[in-house]
Motif scaffolding. Structure first.
Motif, mmCIF file in Angstrom:
data_model
loop_
_atom_site.group_PDB
_atom_site.id
_atom_site.type_symbol
_atom_site.label_atom_id
_atom_site.label_comp_id
_atom_site.label_asym_id
_atom_site.label_seq_id
_atom_site.Cartn_x
_atom_site.Cartn_y
_atom_site.Cartn_z
ATOM 1 N N PRO A 1 0.778 -6.200 4.199
ATOM 2 C CA PRO A 1 0.335 -7.140 5.318
ATOM 3 C C PRO A 1 1.985 -8.038 6.627
ATOM 4 O O PRO A 1 2.360 -7.819 5.772
ATOM 5 C CB PRO A 1 -0.719 -8.221 4.544
ATOM 6 N N THR A 2 1.175 -8.501 7.504
ATOM 7 C CA THR A 2 2.009 -9.080 8.323
ATOM 8 C C THR A 2 1.824 -10.551 7.257
ATOM 9 O O THR A 2 0.899 -11.261 7.494
ATOM 10 C CB THR A 2 2.003 -9.616 9.603
ATOM 11 N N LEU A 3 3.326 -10.483 7.274
ATOM 12 C CA LEU A 3 2.939 -12.033 6.174
ATOM 13 C C LEU A 3 3.288 -13.316 7.010
ATOM 14 O O LEU A 3 4.455 -12.971 8.340
ATOM 15 C CB LEU A 3 3.862 -12.021 5.036
ATOM 16 N N PHE B 1 0.931 -0.722 -0.202
ATOM 17 C CA PHE B 1 -0.078 -0.468 -0.101
ATOM 18 C C PHE B 1 1.097 1.467 -0.398
ATOM 19 O O PHE B 1 1.891 1.417 0.726
ATOM 20 C CB PHE B 1 -0.576 0.108 1.171
ATOM 21 N N ARG B 2 0.676 2.203 -1.097
ATOM 22 C CA ARG B 2 1.248 3.620 -1.324
ATOM 23 C C ARG B 2 0.566 3.949 -0.495
ATOM 24 O O ARG B 2 -0.142 5.723 -0.354
ATOM 25 C CB ARG B 2 1.724 3.515 -2.693
ATOM 26 N N CYS B 3 0.925 4.377 0.962
ATOM 27 C CA CYS B 3 0.658 5.982 1.791
ATOM 28 C C CYS B 3 0.583 7.003 1.310
ATOM 29 O O CYS B 3 -0.187 8.022 1.723
ATOM 30 C CB CYS B 3 1.089 5.853 3.021
ATOM 31 N N ARG B 4 1.432 7.936 -0.057
ATOM 32 C CA ARG B 4 1.359 8.496 -1.145
ATOM 33 C C ARG B 4 0.072 8.752 -1.396
ATOM 34 O O ARG B 4 -0.603 9.730 -2.121
ATOM 35 C CB ARG B 4 2.142 8.708 -1.606
ATOM 36 N N GLU B 5 -0.685 7.567 -1.898
ATOM 37 C CA GLU B 5 -2.239 7.442 -2.333
ATOM 38 C C GLU B 5 -2.886 7.780 -1.115
ATOM 39 O O GLU B 5 -2.939 6.931 -0.413
ATOM 40 C CB GLU B 5 -2.448 6.391 -3.073
ATOM 41 N N PRO B 6 -4.226 8.675 -1.947
ATOM 42 C CA PRO B 6 -5.207 8.841 -0.308
ATOM 43 C C PRO B 6 -5.975 7.621 0.115
ATOM 44 O O PRO B 6 -6.547 6.935 1.262
ATOM 45 C CB PRO B 6 -6.009 9.873 -1.004
ATOM 46 N N ALA B 7 -6.310 6.758 -0.739
ATOM 47 C CA ALA B 7 -7.441 5.622 -0.402
ATOM 48 C C ALA B 7 -6.397 4.495 0.382
ATOM 49 O O ALA B 7 -6.899 3.956 1.128
ATOM 50 C CB ALA B 7 -7.292 5.121 -1.496
ATOM 51 N N ALA B 8 -5.304 4.130 0.193
ATOM 52 C CA ALA B 8 -3.969 3.061 0.679
ATOM 53 C C ALA B 8 -4.081 3.765 1.683
ATOM 54 O O ALA B 8 -4.133 3.367 3.537
ATOM 55 C CB ALA B 8 -2.874 3.330 -0.157
#
Length: 478
Positions: A404-406, A344-351
């Motif tokens: 995710p925590t793999l 998940f790219r935190c730079r993207e609002p949804a992410a």
């Protein structure tokens, strides 16, 4: 969390065939023999001087890296698949770096946002339109692999700058051959001791066209106070080349020379273990005493090869990593054989919204973090730690990704309470030369020795294991 795959036992109660010889030997071996071999292993590593620093440790002392005597085993079939995926990925990484400093076709095609290239802290505009000798940028690459099931391998991270750890891979095998010759004699294991020879062949293959005769190769180190200095000297010694510091080299007429007792000697290939910003005080940090004034000018004149090339870090930060499946497809024309971990790219609002809402379930990392620092393992963090980290992410979302925590696979280890499963990863080393790509069968297995920990870095309490790629057939110790 999904079921954790135990590499020795698989999904059942039995022993996987690839581990049977090892399991039988350790089952039959007297406990005092195993204890004495563990002590011998510690003495061996202490004697040869492999140490690492634990940052923030109150004692401030360097320690030997913990070594677990139970090997990690991978079948030759699994390794064949891994090797093909590694070769494809490194081919794409080299093409991507060339594109970043050239036409930027990937940006034009919308494969990756332009700002992730041009605003990347590791992007070096000085490299724009410069083609290194033989068009290879990333000559030594360490790809971190994690396993989550019988046939499930994922790339966790690409190390395209100055990947370390190969000396541990070689010394771990040496330790096992010294301490457990009877065990190695029962199993056909592919050798790793040819790595220095393969590395030297790779370095010589990318020497500039202007190099007269057999190329002169050196290893450039920041010096004995660097945490990886043992590895620098180890590799120089095994390759039979000079280990030099910046003060041992000088540039004249855009040619690099080494000071010797017999006078200046031309240098054609520099395997540098010095970061970009310290390489040349005339081009980067003027206060650097570690580099060589004029080195970049000699490089631009194509009179010397620097490995890895300046600016390769543009390909290995964690934000760029999240685009690697698309990058591989763009530059190779095929889907990636080795999958990424969902990111998940935190730079993207949804992410960002998803990460903040589920931070207790995720592993959140700084884009340019390394060594197990600058990260939060949500399930193992306290509420206060999660809340504090969430504030950091909200303040600078571009600087973070989350995964995710793999359910990382486990391998049995000998710990204080006896035999117990611990999580592992694998760092194979991929060598890209002008002639071919070379991959020594195996790599550095890092193990999280703390119970339930997913952080394998030695600076965070991790250790290492020997990695066996096992063939069927007559025994041999490799």
């Amino acid at each position: 969390m999904p079921e954790i795959f135990d590499e020795m036992r698989g999904s059942g109660d039995g022993i996987r065939p690839v581990y049977r010889e090892i399991a039988e030997w350790f089952e039959q071996a007297p406990r005092d023999l195993i204890a004495s071999r563990r002590a011998e292993a510690e003495a061996f590593f202490r004697r040869i001087g492999i140490t690492f620093a634990v940052y923030g440790d109150e004692q401030g002392a360097e320690r030997i890296i913990p070594f677990d005597i139970l090997p990690r085993v991978i079948t030759s079939g699994e390794w064949t698949s891994l090797s093909k995926g590694l070769e494809q990925r490194v081919t794409a990484i080299n093409a991507f770096i060339a594109d970043c400093y050239g036409p930027r076709e990937a940006v034009k095609a919308g494969i990756i946002p332009e700002e992730l290239v041009l605003q990347n802290p590791a992007f070096r505009p000085e490299m724009t339109r410069i083609r290194p000798a033989k068009d290879v940028y990333c000559h030594i690459c360490g790809i971190d692999i994690v396993r989550t099931g019988p046939d499930q391998f994922h790339v966790l991270e690409d190390n395209a700058r100055t990947p370390s750890g190969v000396s541990y891979m070689l010394e771990n095998r040496e330790a096992m051959m010294r301490l457990f010759p009877e065990l190695l004699g029962r199993t056909k294991i592919r050798p790793v001791d040819q790595y220095p020879e393969e590395l030297l062949a790779t370095l010589r293959s990318v020497a500039p066209h202007t190099a007269p005769g057999e190329p002169t190769v050196v290893v450039l180190t920041p010096g004995p106070y660097n945490s990886a200095y043992y590895e620098h000297s180890f590799l120089a010694d095994r390759m039979g080349v000079e280990l030099v510091e910046g003060s041992d080299l000088f540039v004249r007429g855009n040619v690099v020379y080494m000071r010797t007792t017999e006078g200046p000697k031309r240098v054609d290939v520099i395997y540098r273990r010095v970061d970009d910003e310290f390489l040349d005080p005339l081009a980067f940090r003027p206060d650097s005493a570690l580099g060589v004034p004029g080195l970049l000018s000699a490089y631009k004149a194509r009179n010397v090869t620097i490995t890895n090339a300046v600016g390769t870090g543009v390909a290995d930060d964690k934000a760029v990593y999240s685009y690697m499946p698309e990058i591989v497809r763009f530059f190779t024309g095929k889907d990636a054989m080795l999958a990424n971990v969902e990111t998940f790219r935190c730079r993207e609002p949804a992410a960002l919204g998803h990460v903040l809402a589920h931070i207790g379930e995720l592993v959140v990392k700084e884009v340019n973090g390394s060594g197990g620092y600058g990260m939060l393992v949500g399930p193992h963090a306290t509420k206060a730690q999660r809340e504090a980290f969430a504030q950091k992410v909200k303040a600078n979302p571009d600087n973070y990704i989350a995964q995710p925590t793999l359910a990382l696979s486990t391998v049995p280890c000998f710990v204080e309470e006896g035999l117990a499963p611990r999580h592992v990863d694998l760092r194979p080393f991929v060598l890209s030369g002008a002639d071919k790509i070379r991959i020594v069968p195996g790599g550095l297995t890092r193990v999280a020795l703390k119970k339930d920990s997913l952080v394998v870095n030695s600076s965070q309490g991790g250790g290492t294991k020997d990695t066996w790629i096992v063939d069927a057939g007559p025994a041999g110790n490799g």
